[in-house]
Design a protein around this motif. Structure first.
Motif, PDB file in Angstrom:
ATOM      1  N   HIS A 179      18.478  78.019 101.305  1.00  0.00           N
ATOM      2  CA  HIS A 179      17.486  77.503 102.332  1.00  0.00           C
ATOM      3  C   HIS A 179      16.024  77.048 102.147  1.00  0.00           C
ATOM      4  O   HIS A 179      15.202  76.925 102.789  1.00  0.00           O
ATOM      5  CB  HIS A 179      17.308  78.371 103.552  1.00  0.00           C
ATOM      6  N   GLY A 180      15.787  76.976 100.714  1.00  0.00           N
ATOM      7  CA  GLY A 180      14.721  76.537  99.876  1.00  0.00           C
ATOM      8  C   GLY A 180      13.365  77.536 100.131  1.00  0.00           C
ATOM      9  O   GLY A 180      12.346  77.219  99.961  1.00  0.00           O
ATOM     10  N   LYS A 181      13.786  78.830 100.315  1.00  0.00           N
ATOM     11  CA  LYS A 181      12.750  79.737 100.504  1.00  0.00           C
ATOM     12  C   LYS A 181      12.970  81.008  99.603  1.00  0.00           C
ATOM     13  O   LYS A 181      12.452  82.098  99.688  1.00  0.00           O
ATOM     14  CB  LYS A 181      13.047  80.343 101.903  1.00  0.00           C
ATOM     15  N   ALA A 182      13.576  80.505  98.452  1.00  0.00           N
ATOM     16  CA  ALA A 182      13.593  81.799  97.505  1.00  0.00           C
ATOM     17  C   ALA A 182      12.389  82.195  96.879  1.00  0.00           C
ATOM     18  O   ALA A 182      12.327  83.593  96.978  1.00  0.00           O
ATOM     19  CB  ALA A 182      14.437  81.283  96.186  1.00  0.00           C
ATOM     20  N   GLU A 183      11.363  81.436  96.478  1.00  0.00           N
ATOM     21  CA  GLU A 183      10.035  82.035  96.116  1.00  0.00           C
ATOM     22  C   GLU A 183       9.397  82.739  97.285  1.00  0.00           C
ATOM     23  O   GLU A 183       8.843  83.882  96.933  1.00  0.00           O
ATOM     24  CB  GLU A 183       9.216  80.964  95.625  1.00  0.00           C
ATOM     25  N   ALA A 184       9.270  82.267  98.421  1.00  0.00           N
ATOM     26  CA  ALA A 184       8.693  83.199  99.416  1.00  0.00           C
ATOM     27  C   ALA A 184       9.356  84.559  99.728  1.00  0.00           C
ATOM     28  O   ALA A 184       8.697  85.534  99.920  1.00  0.00           O
ATOM     29  CB  ALA A 184       8.519  82.174 100.676  1.00  0.00           C
ATOM     30  N   PHE A 185      10.728  84.291  99.769  1.00  0.00           N
ATOM     31  CA  PHE A 185      11.303  85.858 100.113  1.00  0.00           C
ATOM     32  C   PHE A 185      11.139  86.718  98.800  1.00  0.00           C
ATOM     33  O   PHE A 185      10.839  87.951  98.993  1.00  0.00           O
ATOM     34  CB  PHE A 185      12.864  85.416 100.232  1.00  0.00           C
ATOM     35  N   VAL A 186      11.355  86.280  97.512  1.00  0.00           N
ATOM     36  CA  VAL A 186      11.167  87.024  96.463  1.00  0.00           C
ATOM     37  C   VAL A 186       9.782  87.761  96.369  1.00  0.00           C
ATOM     38  O   VAL A 186       9.554  88.964  96.114  1.00  0.00           O
ATOM     39  CB  VAL A 186      11.695  86.532  95.289  1.00  0.00           C
ATOM     40  N   THR A 187       8.814  86.803  96.625  1.00  0.00           N
ATOM     41  CA  THR A 187       7.361  87.412  96.374  1.00  0.00           C
ATOM     42  C   THR A 187       7.163  88.690  97.370  1.00  0.00           C
ATOM     43  O   THR A 187       6.567  89.371  97.156  1.00  0.00           O
ATOM     44  CB  THR A 187       6.524  86.029  96.610  1.00  0.00           C
ATOM     45  N   ASP A 188       7.607  87.999  98.929  1.00  0.00           N
ATOM     46  CA  ASP A 188       7.324  89.078  99.732  1.00  0.00           C
ATOM     47  C   ASP A 188       8.238  90.502  99.505  1.00  0.00           C
ATOM     48  O   ASP A 188       7.663  91.548 100.051  1.00  0.00           O
ATOM     49  CB  ASP A 188       7.275  88.630 101.041  1.00  0.00           C
ATOM     50  N   ALA A 189       9.319  90.173  99.088  1.00  0.00           N
ATOM     51  CA  ALA A 189      10.229  91.467  99.152  1.00  0.00           C
ATOM     52  C   ALA A 189       9.519  92.183  97.984  1.00  0.00           C
ATOM     53  O   ALA A 189       9.554  93.599  98.163  1.00  0.00           O
ATOM     54  CB  ALA A 189      11.664  90.821  98.603  1.00  0.00           C
ATOM     55  N   TYR A 190       9.305  91.616  96.900  1.00  0.00           N
ATOM     56  CA  TYR A 190       8.633  92.545  95.704  1.00  0.00           C
ATOM     57  C   TYR A 190       7.270  93.299  96.234  1.00  0.00           C
ATOM     58  O   TYR A 190       6.801  94.286  95.852  1.00  0.00           O
ATOM     59  CB  TYR A 190       8.341  91.881  94.596  1.00  0.00           C
ATOM     60  N   ARG A 191       6.433  92.422  96.951  1.00  0.00           N
ATOM     61  CA  ARG A 191       5.258  93.026  97.595  1.00  0.00           C
ATOM     62  C   ARG A 191       5.620  94.414  98.371  1.00  0.00           C
ATOM     63  O   ARG A 191       4.868  95.264  98.516  1.00  0.00           O
ATOM     64  CB  ARG A 191       4.414  92.153  98.605  1.00  0.00           C
ATOM     65  N   ARG A 192       6.737  94.271  99.192  1.00  0.00           N
ATOM     66  CA  ARG A 192       6.983  95.360 100.149  1.00  0.00           C
ATOM     67  C   ARG A 192       7.494  96.455  99.276  1.00  0.00           C
ATOM     68  O   ARG A 192       7.082  97.802  99.376  1.00  0.00           O
ATOM     69  CB  ARG A 192       8.125  94.992 101.112  1.00  0.00           C
ATOM     70  N   ILE A 193       8.455  96.146  98.275  1.00  0.00           N
ATOM     71  CA  ILE A 193       9.430  97.064  97.759  1.00  0.00           C
ATOM     72  C   ILE A 193       8.359  97.909  96.813  1.00  0.00           C
ATOM     73  O   ILE A 193       8.319  99.209  96.538  1.00  0.00           O
ATOM     74  CB  ILE A 193      10.624  96.586  96.982  1.00  0.00           C
TER      75      ILE A 193
END
Length: 197
Positions: A101-115
């Motif tokens: 869905h063209g959102k890999a960078e946004a998802f990965v960046t926020d996931a790492y910020r959270r984790i």
């Protein structure tokens, strides 16, 4: 021609968290793009013949590793908090949905910020849903994908392709025929991209 950096990572990897903080800007500065490929580090290590214990099981090593991580986090000016658990498989699988869905960078960046930034428990589905929404994705659809045979097959396929390519750990970045392993190799990666423009 736009060049691609294939970024192999696992959300259990704090060094991948650090690499992800800098990798998108390195790519943009060199006119390149990042492709996000989730792996399973223990599986990749075993496939490569590395049957040793995890870093968490080697107390002298984990002590030095934690100090190194704190130094890198201070250098980058970011928080570093060990997560409440290492239940990251669903988050890794979710990357494939975000890619589609063209959102890999946004998802990965926020996931790492959270984790790794906040130290949340990746096993908490509410945290995953919040991250998915922050990335602009449909949380219900993504969680359905992660739980589906299709999603699990896609994740298995991505891991298998990574192993066939020779991925043995994370973070690991491929550009052309060059391989860069570790957050501390980002300078070499940037130099290579800029030399070979």
């Amino acid at each position: 021609m736009t060049r691609t950096i294939d970024f192999y990572f696992d959300f259990i990897s704090p060094f991948s968290y650090l690499a992800q903080l800098k990798l998108p800007e390195i790519a943009r500065a060199a006119g390149s793009t990042v492709e996000y490929w989730p792996i399973d580090i223990p599986e990749a290590k075993i496939a490569a013949g590395n049957y040793g214990p995890s870093n968490r099981e080697v107390l002298p090593k984990i002590k030095v590793m934690k100090a190194d991580l704190e130094r890198w986090a201070e250098r980058y000016g970011v928080p570093l908090t060990f997560p409440a658990s290492f239940a990251c498989a669903d988050w890794n699988c979710a990357v494939l949905f975000a890619r589609e869905h063209g959102k890999a960078e946004a998802f990965v960046t926020d996931a790492y910020r959270r984790i790794w930034g906040q130290g949340i428990d990746p096993g908490d589905r509410n945290e995953l849903a919040a991250c998915v929404k922050a990335a602009g994705l449909d949380a219900e659809a993504l969680i359905a994908f992660v739980e589906s045979p299709t999603g699990q097959n896609e994740y298995r396929k991505a891991r298998s392709q990574a192993i066939q390519r020779g991925v043995y750990g994370a973070p690991l970045m491929f550009v052309d025929d060059q391989v860069f392993w570790g957050n501390d190799r980002l300078d070499f990666l940037a130099e290579y991209l800029n030399k070979s423009k």
